[in-house]
Design a protein around this motif. Structure first.
Motif, PDB file in Angstrom:
ATOM      1  N   GLY A 212      69.556  41.920  61.976  1.00  0.00           N
ATOM      2  CA  GLY A 212      69.497  42.791  60.814  1.00  0.00           C
ATOM      3  C   GLY A 212      69.265  42.035  59.516  1.00  0.00           C
ATOM      4  O   GLY A 212      69.024  40.829  59.508  1.00  0.00           O
ATOM      5  N   ASN A 213      69.360  42.772  58.430  1.00  0.00           N
ATOM      6  CA  ASN A 213      69.167  42.156  57.112  1.00  0.00           C
ATOM      7  C   ASN A 213      70.450  41.464  56.659  1.00  0.00           C
ATOM      8  O   ASN A 213      71.550  41.992  56.839  1.00  0.00           O
ATOM      9  N   PHE A 214      70.292  40.325  56.081  1.00  0.00           N
ATOM     10  CA  PHE A 214      71.439  39.589  55.545  1.00  0.00           C
ATOM     11  C   PHE A 214      70.983  38.753  54.359  1.00  0.00           C
ATOM     12  O   PHE A 214      69.814  38.392  54.256  1.00  0.00           O
ATOM     13  N   LYS A 215      71.926  38.486  53.478  1.00  0.00           N
ATOM     14  CA  LYS A 215      71.630  37.672  52.300  1.00  0.00           C
ATOM     15  C   LYS A 215      71.768  36.204  52.648  1.00  0.00           C
ATOM     16  O   LYS A 215      72.719  35.820  53.331  1.00  0.00           O
ATOM     17  N   PRO A 216      70.839  35.378  52.193  1.00  0.00           N
ATOM     18  CA  PRO A 216      71.004  33.929  52.432  1.00  0.00           C
ATOM     19  C   PRO A 216      72.220  33.412  51.677  1.00  0.00           C
ATOM     20  O   PRO A 216      72.573  33.908  50.601  1.00  0.00           O
ATOM     21  N   MET A 241      77.326  36.615  53.038  1.00  0.00           N
ATOM     22  CA  MET A 241      76.004  36.992  53.558  1.00  0.00           C
ATOM     23  C   MET A 241      75.902  38.484  53.844  1.00  0.00           C
ATOM     24  O   MET A 241      74.834  38.966  54.229  1.00  0.00           O
ATOM     25  N   ASP A 242      77.024  39.196  53.643  1.00  0.00           N
ATOM     26  CA  ASP A 242      77.035  40.653  53.868  1.00  0.00           C
ATOM     27  C   ASP A 242      76.533  40.980  55.282  1.00  0.00           C
ATOM     28  O   ASP A 242      75.604  41.771  55.474  1.00  0.00           O
ATOM     29  N   LEU A 243      77.190  40.385  56.281  1.00  0.00           N
ATOM     30  CA  LEU A 243      76.757  40.519  57.669  1.00  0.00           C
ATOM     31  C   LEU A 243      77.261  41.816  58.291  1.00  0.00           C
ATOM     32  O   LEU A 243      78.335  42.320  57.949  1.00  0.00           O
TER      33      LEU A 243
END
Length: 292
Positions: A212-216, A241-243
């Motif tokens: 999914g989408n995650f922040k580096p 990283m908002d996983l």
């Protein structure tokens, strides 16, 4: 008459000439010439003193001062990060570039290089190599009218709006006298508590499909207590990283897949120097989503 009036200077000169001609005495003539020269030198020196022309210098200290436009000094008192006047001027000791304290601290969250010359300030802890420049800050406050008062009011309003106590200005502590040559001690802007004894480097090794989408991760250099566990590191990564909760985080040190209960100090002792790079405990992490 004024010293610039030609008539005022010609009268005594003609009078002395007439007197010398009537006497016919050569000695008197020489004395008259000397008096003539003395009078002219005195009047010229008086004129120079009055009008400030002696050797090109002005008569008073006030007249020696030159008015300078603030725009000429602006490039030297601006922060290159926020483009505003320096507030809490803070200098990097490696390259002597100066910024606002809040600007350079925020910059070091993401980079260990100087934002102006790109030099590496410190491999792991760039905040060690910055110092407050109080003299420069005093100069900025004296040059820019009402800047200090505006900053104090903004800080006061900031804390009051949030119901916090307004911090009191720091009072310099007296330095006890010591024998021999006095030594100037430069204090760091920040002091890291001794219990934060482990520096870790978090290296991302990738994610499989479905993560999914995650922040580096913005900061890969972290300083923590040796009692922190791998479980704490995973929580840190998930939060930053908002996983997705379904995403699994695997943390590896060297060739070892680490368990949640292991502490960083134990890992460093067991794996040894092979896990350490430039004083950093290197941890690799990857994101995995297990198939149902």
């Amino acid at each position: 008459g004024t010293p610039s009036c030609s008539g005022a200077r010609s009268l005594p000169f003609e009078f002395e000439r007439g007197r010398s001609e009537s006497s016919g005495d050569e000695d008197d003539d020489d004395e008259d010439d000397e008096e003539e020269e003395v009078e002219e030198e005195e009047m010229e020196s008086d004129s120079r003193a009055r009008f400030g022309t002696d050797d090109g210098e002005l008569d008073s200290d006030d007249e020696r001062e030159r008015m300078i436009n603030l725009a000429e000094l602006t490039p030297y008192i601006l922060c290159s990060i926020c483009k505003g006047y320096l507030i809490d001027a803070t200098t990097i000791t490696e390259c002597l570039h100066t910024f606002c304290k809040s600007c350079i601290v925020r910059h070091f969250y993401y980079s260990n290089r100087c934002p102006k010359c790109n030099i590496v300030v410190h491999q792991t802890q760039p905040l060690y190599n910055i110092r407050l420049d109080r003299q420069l800050q005093d100069i900025v406050y004296k040059l820019v009218v009402n800047l200090e008062e505006r900053e104090k009011k903004q800080m006061h309003d900031f804390y009051k709006e949030r119901g916090l106590e307004v911090p009191k200005p720091a009072v310099p502590q007296p330095v006890p006298p010591s024998r021999g040559r006095p030594r100037k001690v430069l204090g760091s802007v920040f002091r890291i508590p001794p219990e934060l004894d482990i520096s870790i480097l978090l290296e991302f090794i990738g994610a499989n499909e479905g993560a999914g989408n995650f922040k580096p991760l913005e900061k890969k250099f972290v300083r923590v207590s040796g009692e922190a566990t791998i479980g704490h590191v995973e929580k840190f990564l998930r939060r930053k990283m908002d996983l997705d909760p379904a995403c699994q985080v695997d943390i590896i040190c060297g060739d070892h897949l680490l368990e949640h209960y292991q502490t960083l100090r134990e890992i460093r002792q067991v794996i040894g120097e092979s896990a350490v790079q430039d004083g950093l405990l290197v941890l690799h992490y990857g994101l995995v989503v297990s198939p149902l």
